[in-house]
Design an enzyme around this catalytic site. Structure first.
Site, short mmCIF file in Angstrom:
data_model
loop_
_atom_site.label_atom_id
_atom_site.label_comp_id
_atom_site.label_asym_id
_atom_site.label_seq_id
_atom_site.Cartn_x
_atom_site.Cartn_y
_atom_site.Cartn_z
N GLY A 161 0.82 -1.21 0.00
CA GLY A 161 0.00 0.00 0.00
C GLY A 161 0.85 1.26 0.00
O GLY A 161 0.61 2.20 -0.76
N LYS A 162 1.86 1.28 0.85
CA LYS A 162 2.76 2.44 0.88
C LYS A 162 3.49 2.60 -0.45
O LYS A 162 3.66 3.71 -0.94
CB LYS A 162 3.82 2.26 1.98
CG LYS A 162 3.33 2.36 3.38
CD LYS A 162 4.56 2.26 4.30
CE LYS A 162 4.20 2.16 5.74
NZ LYS A 162 5.39 2.08 6.59
N GLU B 6 14.29 -5.23 11.05
CA GLU B 6 13.42 -5.24 12.23
C GLU B 6 13.22 -3.79 12.69
O GLU B 6 14.19 -3.04 12.81
CB GLU B 6 14.07 -6.05 13.35
CG GLU B 6 13.11 -6.34 14.48
CD GLU B 6 13.83 -6.83 15.73
OE1 GLU B 6 13.29 -6.66 16.83
OE2 GLU B 6 14.95 -7.35 15.58
N ASP C 127 7.74 5.69 7.87
CA ASP C 127 7.23 5.01 9.05
C ASP C 127 6.00 5.78 9.50
O ASP C 127 6.02 7.02 9.56
CB ASP C 127 8.26 4.92 10.18
CG ASP C 127 7.90 3.76 11.11
OD1 ASP C 127 8.02 2.59 10.68
OD2 ASP C 127 7.46 4.01 12.24
N TYR D 144 -5.41 0.39 8.00
CA TYR D 144 -6.52 0.92 8.81
C TYR D 144 -7.37 1.92 8.03
O TYR D 144 -8.21 2.61 8.63
CB TYR D 144 -5.96 1.60 10.07
CG TYR D 144 -5.23 0.69 11.04
CD1 TYR D 144 -3.99 0.11 10.72
CD2 TYR D 144 -5.76 0.41 12.30
CE1 TYR D 144 -3.33 -0.71 11.62
CE2 TYR D 144 -5.10 -0.41 13.20
CZ TYR D 144 -3.88 -0.96 12.85
OH TYR D 144 -3.20 -1.77 13.76
N ASP D 145 -7.19 2.04 6.71
CA ASP D 145 -7.94 3.02 5.92
C ASP D 145 -9.45 2.96 6.15
O ASP D 145 -10.09 4.01 6.25
CB ASP D 145 -7.66 2.83 4.42
CG ASP D 145 -6.40 3.55 3.97
OD1 ASP D 145 -5.91 4.43 4.69
OD2 ASP D 145 -5.91 3.23 2.87
P1 IMP Z 1 5.17 0.75 9.70
O1 IMP Z 1 5.37 2.15 9.18
O2 IMP Z 1 5.88 -0.26 8.91
O3 IMP Z 1 5.47 0.67 11.16
O4 IMP Z 1 3.64 0.39 9.54
C1 IMP Z 1 2.65 1.36 9.63
C2 IMP Z 1 1.33 0.77 10.00
O5 IMP Z 1 0.34 1.81 10.00
C3 IMP Z 1 0.83 -0.30 9.05
O6 IMP Z 1 0.21 -1.31 9.79
C4 IMP Z 1 -0.21 0.38 8.22
O7 IMP Z 1 -1.25 -0.45 7.91
C5 IMP Z 1 -0.67 1.54 9.07
N1 IMP Z 1 -0.79 2.68 8.17
C6 IMP Z 1 0.17 3.58 7.87
N2 IMP Z 1 -0.26 4.42 6.93
C7 IMP Z 1 -1.51 4.03 6.64
C8 IMP Z 1 -2.46 4.50 5.69
O8 IMP Z 1 -2.23 5.41 4.90
N3 IMP Z 1 -3.62 3.85 5.69
C9 IMP Z 1 -3.90 2.80 6.52
N4 IMP Z 1 -3.05 2.30 7.39
C10 IMP Z 1 -1.85 2.93 7.44
#
Ligand code: IMP
Length: 203
Positions: free
Chosen positions: A20-21, A48, A77, A163-164
């Site tokens: 997604g990112k 990690e 992040d 979590y969108d």
């Molecule tokens: P990390 O940055 O790898 O620690 O993960 C970020 C977490 O936040 C993930 O579980 C994503 O699903 C959630 N997250 C971050 N940005 C979004 C977004 O734009 N939409 C939905 N969930 C997000």
């Protein structure tokens, strides 16, 4: 904090294994002329996320990719900060989706947010994104974005990721899961962090 350096369009590593990112960041970078390659496409391992802040984890991911490839690397992040949970899940947002078997289940993660917030009528929350741009010589710079909103449960909408479907940005009525990618980008924490990055580095 390190002064931002100018980044000329060229080859750039996206230090993420999150589909997604990657989709959202590619859509922002490619029109600007960047040749984007993801850490996964390069066969890099997923580091990690041992830091205790968005900045630390973004730096850790971007630096690992820049060191491994000799190219500038951009990492995001991000997470959801829920007021009724004193900012949780925050930096642990991804971990709340991890299941005992090892996979990730975001429906269960969203249900946990609703369960732990309980009957608290305050549904305010914010999505936060910290982008780290790391260079092979060790320079790291940060750009942040934040969007305030309200959480809803049950989740709504088939689009987006993570979590969108439980997040409604302030002033809107649709969740990110009900918005097109273009609409989400008009509000999102990641788009705001990217705008800060572009203003500082792509002048
Ligand atoms: P990390 O940055 O790898 O620690 O993960 C970020 C977490 O936040 C993930 O579980 C994503 O699903 C959630 N997250 C971050 N940005 C979004 C977004 O734009 N939409 C939905 N969930 C997000």
């Amino acid at each position: 904090m390190a002064e931002p350096r100018r980044l000329a369009p060229g080859r750039l590593v996206l230090a993420s294994h999150n589909a997604g990112k990657l989709r959202e960041l590619r859509a922002m970078l490619q029109p600007l002329g960047f040749e984007v390659v993801s850490a996964g496409e390069l066969g890099l391992p997923e580091p990690e996320e041992s830091g205790d802040s968005f900045h630390a984890n973004a730096a850790l991911k971007a630096s690992a990719a820049a060191q491994a490839t000799g190219l500038p690397a951009l990492a995001d992040d991000s997470g959801l900060e829920v007021a009724a949970l004193a900012g949780a899940p925050g930096v642990r947002t991804a971990d709340w989706a991890i299941q005992p078997g090892g996979g990730r289940d975001y429906a269960l993660a969203m249900a946990r947010v609703a369960r732990e917030a309980g009957a608290n009528p305050d549904h305010s929350c914010a999505f936060v994104s910290v982008l780290a741009l790391a260079w092979p010589d060790g320079h790291v710079q940060f750009h942040e974005g934040r969007v305030e909103g309200q959480w809803v449960h049950p989740p709504r909408g088939p689009d987006g990721f993570g979590y969108d479907p439980m997040f409604i940005p302030a002033g809107e009525s649709l969740t990110f899961g009900e918005m097109s990618s273009g609409e989400k980008a008009r509000h999102s924490h990641r788009a705001r962090a990217f705008q800060a990055f572009a203003a500082a580095c792509l002048r």
